[in-house]
Design an enzyme around this catalytic site. Structure first.
Site, mmCIF file in Angstrom:
data_model
loop_
_atom_site.group_PDB
_atom_site.id
_atom_site.type_symbol
_atom_site.label_atom_id
_atom_site.label_comp_id
_atom_site.label_asym_id
_atom_site.label_seq_id
_atom_site.Cartn_x
_atom_site.Cartn_y
_atom_site.Cartn_z
ATOM 1 N N GLY A 10 34.979 -61.612 20.645
ATOM 2 C CA GLY A 10 34.386 -60.303 20.352
ATOM 3 C C GLY A 10 33.990 -60.219 18.883
ATOM 4 O O GLY A 10 34.709 -60.714 18.020
ATOM 5 N N THR A 124 40.184 -60.142 14.532
ATOM 6 C CA THR A 124 40.179 -59.430 15.812
ATOM 7 C C THR A 124 40.515 -57.969 15.532
ATOM 8 O O THR A 124 41.444 -57.693 14.753
ATOM 9 C CB THR A 124 41.178 -59.965 16.865
ATOM 10 O OG1 THR A 124 41.376 -58.966 17.871
ATOM 11 C CG2 THR A 124 42.551 -60.302 16.284
ATOM 12 N N ASP A 126 41.925 -56.148 17.473
ATOM 13 C CA ASP A 126 43.219 -55.885 18.119
ATOM 14 C C ASP A 126 44.422 -56.149 17.200
ATOM 15 O O ASP A 126 45.529 -55.685 17.483
ATOM 16 C CB ASP A 126 43.373 -56.751 19.379
ATOM 17 C CG ASP A 126 42.415 -56.350 20.482
ATOM 18 O OD1 ASP A 126 41.680 -55.368 20.301
ATOM 19 O OD2 ASP A 126 42.413 -57.020 21.527
ATOM 20 N N ARG A 170 44.203 -55.029 24.360
ATOM 21 C CA ARG A 170 44.547 -55.514 25.710
ATOM 22 C C ARG A 170 46.053 -55.602 25.923
ATOM 23 O O ARG A 170 46.594 -55.010 26.845
ATOM 24 C CB ARG A 170 43.992 -56.926 25.887
ATOM 25 C CG ARG A 170 42.556 -56.970 26.231
ATOM 26 C CD ARG A 170 42.216 -58.375 26.671
ATOM 27 N NE ARG A 170 40.806 -58.458 26.925
ATOM 28 C CZ ARG A 170 39.969 -59.225 26.238
ATOM 29 N NH1 ARG A 170 40.416 -59.982 25.277
ATOM 30 N NH2 ARG A 170 38.706 -59.241 26.532
ATOM 31 N N ARG A 267 39.832 -34.172 30.085
ATOM 32 C CA ARG A 267 38.638 -35.017 29.958
ATOM 33 C C ARG A 267 39.054 -36.366 29.358
ATOM 34 O O ARG A 267 40.081 -36.460 28.701
ATOM 35 C CB ARG A 267 37.615 -34.376 29.022
ATOM 36 C CG ARG A 267 37.028 -33.080 29.541
ATOM 37 C CD ARG A 267 36.008 -33.328 30.645
ATOM 38 N NE ARG A 267 35.282 -32.120 30.963
ATOM 39 C CZ ARG A 267 35.650 -31.226 31.874
ATOM 40 N NH1 ARG A 267 36.772 -31.406 32.556
ATOM 41 N NH2 ARG A 267 34.900 -30.160 32.106
ATOM 42 N N HIS A 273 33.272 -50.138 22.641
ATOM 43 C CA HIS A 273 32.691 -50.991 21.604
ATOM 44 C C HIS A 273 32.262 -50.245 20.343
ATOM 45 O O HIS A 273 31.913 -50.881 19.348
ATOM 46 C CB HIS A 273 31.532 -51.793 22.197
ATOM 47 C CG HIS A 273 32.021 -52.733 23.261
ATOM 48 N ND1 HIS A 273 32.264 -52.316 24.545
ATOM 49 C CD2 HIS A 273 32.368 -54.031 23.206
ATOM 50 C CE1 HIS A 273 32.724 -53.339 25.257
ATOM 51 N NE2 HIS A 273 32.798 -54.393 24.465
ATOM 52 N N GLN A 275 34.254 -49.053 18.516
ATOM 53 C CA GLN A 275 35.306 -49.501 17.583
ATOM 54 C C GLN A 275 35.020 -50.840 16.945
ATOM 55 O O GLN A 275 35.752 -51.293 16.075
ATOM 56 C CB GLN A 275 36.635 -49.625 18.326
ATOM 57 C CG GLN A 275 37.267 -48.329 18.672
ATOM 58 C CD GLN A 275 38.252 -48.521 19.809
ATOM 59 O OE1 GLN A 275 39.447 -48.516 19.600
ATOM 60 N NE2 GLN A 275 37.743 -48.711 21.002
HETATM 61 O O1 F6P Z 1 38.076 -58.803 21.074
HETATM 62 C C1 F6P Z 1 39.033 -57.896 21.469
HETATM 63 C C2 F6P Z 1 38.420 -56.826 22.307
HETATM 64 O O2 F6P Z 1 37.718 -55.937 21.480
HETATM 65 C C3 F6P Z 1 39.443 -56.094 23.162
HETATM 66 O O3 F6P Z 1 40.107 -55.079 22.492
HETATM 67 C C4 F6P Z 1 38.598 -55.624 24.323
HETATM 68 O O4 F6P Z 1 39.362 -55.476 25.485
HETATM 69 C C5 F6P Z 1 37.621 -56.733 24.480
HETATM 70 O O5 F6P Z 1 37.486 -57.348 23.240
HETATM 71 C C6 F6P Z 1 36.272 -56.334 25.004
HETATM 72 O O6 F6P Z 1 35.528 -57.488 25.221
HETATM 73 P P1 F6P Z 1 33.972 -57.559 25.493
HETATM 74 O O7 F6P Z 1 33.272 -57.353 24.189
HETATM 75 O O8 F6P Z 1 33.776 -58.941 26.028
HETATM 76 O O9 F6P Z 1 33.649 -56.474 26.464
#
Ligand code: F6P
Length: 343
Positions: A10, A124, A126, A170, A267, A273, A275
């Site tokens: 990512g 990352t 994460d 995740r 809601r 993304h 983020q």
């Molecule tokens: O790279 C980490 C991450 O941002 C995770 O937090 C998220 O679940 C995943 O990538 C999303 O992946 P993609 O961009 O492939 O949808």
């Protein structure tokens, strides 16, 4: 030396700063740098672009990665490692720098064990890579999520609603832990432990009050399991080349349960993304530049199989094996604090 650099997995804000730090320091040390396009795909296909000081000039506020990225997995491709070796030989690349998270650095580490001269750079959003306190992208991401939560407070308060905000992460709840606390969320739910549903519903009911005029904000990690032993809630079926599922379904599921069992209008917002987009924070820019800078110095000294890491406010050099051995998850003490803030 000719150094090849790739960004894999990512994307995140700050990657360009790592590339810039690497290129500028490598240049000073007399090395040439080429960039592989789109992660491991570019390495396998020998798809490169030249990277000198001119190419990395003026990218200080640009998010994403100027090299492109992919989730291509070298070890899921027939003869993948041999193809990498052939490609590096053909292009006369004598050192590989991989900027990535657990997947990209996992591949890099395995290649390094097979004799490929490799150096890593931890990134990352994460923040779940072990052996480093922080990874590139994390600081920007918690700031984006915090701003989003701030904004949700005003609309939730106006409508006397419960808002469930699903945050990336995740297997590790770092993004949710930091932004949930910073954004004053009324419950913070992490992948590290199953949701305490009874307490969550009590919080929502209590905050709504007898006249239903209160509101609540629930910050939930996309990977939080609903119950003990239950799988993560998926958005749809399908796996990426590293075997990862598509998350993001927890927000909707949780909102439905809350509304049904408390009667409070609820809601969901999935930050997704958002983020990972936009310009990096100042902290990420500096951290990434340092990582790139030290990666160039590691290559220069011929210290392969290693990566720079942020530890206790300084940069230390660690073994790649240490970073990819296990995931860094939120510890019990931090969880005690975030749970203490519920209500
Ligand atoms: O790279 C980490 C991450 O941002 C995770 O937090 C998220 O679940 C995943 O990538 C999303 O992946 P993609 O961009 O492939 O949808």
């Amino acid at each position: 030396m000719r150094i090849g650099v790739l960004t894999g997995g990512g994307d995140c804000p700050g990657l360009n700063h790592a590339i810039r730090g690497l290129v500028l320091r490598a240049n000073q040390l007399g090395h040439e740098v080429v960039g592989f396009r789109d992660g491991w795909k570019g390495v396998l296909e020998g798809d490169t672009i030249p990277l000198g000081p001119a190419e990395v000039d003026g990218i200080h506020d640009v998010g994403g990665t100027m090299l492109g990225t992919s989730r291509t997995n070298v070890f899921k491709i027939d003869n993948g490692p041999e193809m990498v070796r052939d490609s590096l030989e053909r292009l006369d690349v004598n050192a590989l720098v991989g900027i990535g998270g657990e997947d990209t650095l996992g591949v890099l580490h395995k290649l390094s064990e097979l004799g490929v001269p490799a150096v890593g750079c931890p990134k990352t959003v994460d923040n779940d890579l072990d052996a480093t306190d922080f990874t590139i992208g994390f600081d920007t991401s918690i700031n984006i999520a915090t701003q989003a939560i701030d904004r949700l407070h005003t609309t939730a308060r106006s409508h006397h609603r419960c808002m469930v905000v699903a945050i990336m992460g995740r297997h590790a709840g770092w993004l949710t832990w930091y932004s949930g606390i910073a954004g004053g969320a009324h419950a913070i739910l992490l992948p590290e432990e199953p949701i305490d549903m009874d307490r969550l519903l009590e919080v929502v009911k209590a905050r709504a009050g007898a006249d239903g005029r209160g509101y609540s904000i629930i910050a939930v990690s996309e990977g939080a399991p609903l119950k003990e032993g239950e799988d993560m809630v998926l958005q749809d079926e399908g796996l990426d080349p590293f075997g990862h599922v598509k998350l993001g379904g927890i927000g909707k599921r949780l909102a439905k349960i809350i509304e049904e069992r408390t009667g409070v209008e609820t809601r969901t917002v999935v930050l997704g993304h958002l983020q990972r987009g936009g310009p990096p924070s100042a902290l990420d820019r500096v951290l990434a530049t340092q990582f790139g800078w030290y990666a160039a110095e590691l290559v220069d000294r011929g210290e392969f199989g290693k990566m720079p890491a942020a530890r206790s406010g300084t940069i230390e050099i660690v073994e790649l094996a240490e970073a990819v051995g296990r995931l860094k998850v939120v510890d019990a003490e931090r969880i005690r604090v975030s749970k203490g803030l519920w209500g």
